[in-house]
Write an enzyme that holds these catalytic residues in place. Structure first.
Site, mmCIF file in Angstrom:
data_model
loop_
_atom_site.group_PDB
_atom_site.id
_atom_site.type_symbol
_atom_site.label_atom_id
_atom_site.label_comp_id
_atom_site.label_asym_id
_atom_site.label_seq_id
_atom_site.Cartn_x
_atom_site.Cartn_y
_atom_site.Cartn_z
ATOM 1 C CG HIS A 73 -11.216 87.196 -25.297
ATOM 2 N ND1 HIS A 73 -12.234 87.521 -26.097
ATOM 3 C CD2 HIS A 73 -10.267 86.466 -26.224
ATOM 4 C CE1 HIS A 73 -12.131 86.888 -27.006
ATOM 5 N NE2 HIS A 73 -10.922 86.294 -27.045
ATOM 6 C CG HIS A 232 -8.689 87.963 -31.088
ATOM 7 N ND1 HIS A 232 -8.854 88.949 -30.218
ATOM 8 C CD2 HIS A 232 -9.060 86.809 -31.127
ATOM 9 C CE1 HIS A 232 -9.904 88.082 -29.569
ATOM 10 N NE2 HIS A 232 -9.975 86.709 -29.866
ATOM 11 C CG ASP A 236 -7.635 84.109 -28.824
ATOM 12 O OD1 ASP A 236 -8.303 84.738 -27.937
ATOM 13 O OD2 ASP A 236 -8.100 83.919 -29.804
ATOM 14 C CG HIS A 259 -8.424 78.819 -27.511
ATOM 15 N ND1 HIS A 259 -7.716 79.735 -27.049
ATOM 16 C CD2 HIS A 259 -9.457 79.291 -28.246
ATOM 17 C CE1 HIS A 259 -8.313 80.890 -27.380
ATOM 18 N NE2 HIS A 259 -9.372 80.596 -27.970
HETATM 19 ZN ZN LIG Z 1 -10.078 85.109 -28.805
#
Ligand SMILES: [Zn+2]
Length: 280
Positions: A73, A232, A236, A259
């Site tokens: 973030h 969001h 990311d 991720h």
């Molecule tokens: Zn996040």
């Protein structure tokens, strides 16, 4: 666009998302050619694909047994501000989560001021499509012909509060500020006990996470966007792509990104010089 660094020191403090500790980070200006460097104690960890050591629920970098968790973030805001050289001192293992989005990082760093440096910011130009798949999940990036970074993201949660969401945005500072930066991280109440047992989400609360119950969002104030969840994901993605250390000319698309997939994509882009060129 020229490289940038912060004009003066700026601090952020607060609880961290996964480890639940109190954390203070101090951002300090760095000279041209330094890159983004995290420092904890005497250990300096340069932001680079080789520094990524874990991508479970968050992006973690590390070196010499020192780890720094959940950098995405903060890095999402730093990349979007065009900052190329920066020292990030941290007194624990994770930056503060603040409100679960990147808007406070963005606004406070902007308010404190940025300095333009002498060199142009390098741009990684995607020359051919690169993708990573994991079952139905995928992330990909393809040439964007000088249009900068464009992102399309889609998610499909079989949950009444989320369902299918998709969002597309051409990223510049203004679109990032309005459409992406305020979108908060989220978690499911049914998963919290399991995550806590794994040492994750220990600092999660209603002030820093969208908490999704059996049927609905449990936060008293509701959502900031009706599709805040997919936005969001895009926040990311930018944090994860920031590890390339350059501006980006590419069109990113994903379904159910993570991720881990983003980190694999970054490594795959760099693994073959035919995938990209570097321009300044
Ligand atoms: Zn996040």
């Amino acid at each position: 666009m020229r490289n940038r660094t912060v004009a003066e020191e700026i601090k952020f403090s607060g609880i961290t998302l996964h480890k639940g500790e109190n954390s203070t980070i101090t951002l300090k200006p760095l000279d041209e050619g330094s890159g983004i460097i995290f420092q904890r104690g005497d250990v300096r960890i340069p932001l680079s694909p080789d520094s990524v050591v874990d991508t479970t629920m968050a992006t973690t970098i590390g070196k010499d047994n020192i780890k720094i968790h959940t950098i995405e973030h903060l890095m999402s805001a730093i990349w979007s501000l065009g900052i190329s050289n920066l020292l990030i001192e941290i007194d624990t293992v994770e930056p503060p989560v603040l409100d679960g989005s990147s808007i406070k990082f963005l606004e406070d760093i902007e308010k404190s001021g940025l300095i333009e440096q002498s060199n142009l910011r390098e741009k990684l130009v995607i020359e051919r499509e690169v993708s990573v798949r994991d079952g139905e999940r995928f992330v990909s990036i393809s040439p964007n012909h000088g249009k900068g970074l464009s992102i399309y993201s889609k998610i499909d949660f079989s949950h009444p509060a989320i369902g299918i969401q998709e969002f597309a945005v051409d990223i510049d500072l203004e679109s990032y500020r309005k459409e992406v930066a305020p979108a908060r991280t989220f978690g499911f109440i049914k998963d919290f006990e399991k995550l806590k047992a794994m040492g994750l989400a220990l600092g999660a609360n209603y002030d820093n996470v969208i908490v999704v119950g059996e049927e609905e969002v449990l936060n008293g104030d509701g959502l900031r966007f009706e599709n805040e969840f997919v936005r969001h994901k895009i926040l990311d993605v930018i944090g994860d792509l920031s590890i390339l250390g350059m501006d980006i000319d590419g069109s990113y698309r994903s379904f159910a990104s993570s991720h881990a997939l983003n980190s694999q994509l970054v490594k795959k882009i760099l693994s073959d010089k035919r995938n990209y060129s570097v321009k300044s």
